[in-house]
Design an enzyme around this catalytic site. Sequence first.
Site, short mmCIF file in Angstrom:
data_model
loop_
_atom_site.label_atom_id
_atom_site.label_comp_id
_atom_site.label_asym_id
_atom_site.label_seq_id
_atom_site.Cartn_x
_atom_site.Cartn_y
_atom_site.Cartn_z
N HIS A 43 13.38 1.95 -0.74
CA HIS A 43 11.81 1.28 -0.21
C HIS A 43 10.62 2.21 0.50
CE1 HIS A 43 12.39 -0.76 -3.31
NE2 HIS A 43 11.55 -0.96 -4.10
N HIS A 50 5.59 7.22 -10.14
CA HIS A 50 5.46 5.49 -10.23
C HIS A 50 3.97 4.09 -10.48
CE1 HIS A 50 8.12 1.57 -8.68
NE2 HIS A 50 7.31 1.99 -7.56
N ASP A 96 10.68 4.33 -3.40
CA ASP A 96 9.42 4.03 -4.02
C ASP A 96 8.20 3.53 -3.03
OD1 ASP A 96 11.26 4.03 -6.59
OD2 ASP A 96 10.68 2.29 -7.00
N ASP A 97 7.27 4.09 -3.32
CA ASP A 97 6.01 2.56 -3.15
C ASP A 97 5.49 3.73 -2.46
OD1 ASP A 97 6.78 1.29 -4.63
OD2 ASP A 97 7.47 -0.24 -3.10
N HIS A 148 0.07 0.69 -9.41
CA HIS A 148 1.68 0.17 -9.11
C HIS A 148 1.22 -1.34 -9.85
CE1 HIS A 148 5.36 -2.01 -6.93
NE2 HIS A 148 5.13 -0.39 -6.96
#
Length: 209
Positions: free
Chosen positions: A169, A73, A22-23, A77
Amino acid sequence: MVKAASYDEVPTKEKLVAFTFDDGPNPEWTPLFLDVFRKHGAKATFFFIGSHIEQYPELATKTFEEGHELGNHTYSHPFMSKLSKEVQLEELSRADRLIAGVTGRNPSTFRPPYFDMNDDLLEACAERGYSIINALNTDSTDWEDATSAEHILTTSRAHVRNGSIFIYHDGFGNRSSTLEAVSILVPELIEAGYRLVTISELLASRDDA
């Protein structure tokens, strides 16, 4: 109301697992994770943030060209449950357009930031044809900079089985513990006979697929 399907693992008889990140894309950390997967001939799914794709389009393209899946995603965020459905859809659509600009098609998988969901979002995801991807090893808490590689490994190993989905992540903060843990776990699982595949490949292997 139709709600999107959600998965933290996939029932399959095959020895398949899915690593998800993620991210990103993140210019410091994403290339280091790509190196690990390239070295071992494995694939992963990267849930990229739309605004980060805007900042680092070449890195997003590199990730896709190396055979990894790009998932949605959101664009910025946020906590999605705090938004109106209209704003939720805009978050999803903006990220979709950026991912499609890299891959040539809209993503089929979505992970909500903070795993934060409500009925509006479940309905919006169904409308857009997403599968919602959770994970088994959320107790690894790799997103906290103080988390040790040993903790990430121990908690992840406890969830290894056919069809497991793991979350890590590659953006925000110091990801050195995550990188260390993933660098150990990837070859370990391959040695144990597992194949590391994208989320879409894992979903396609469902016993009921």
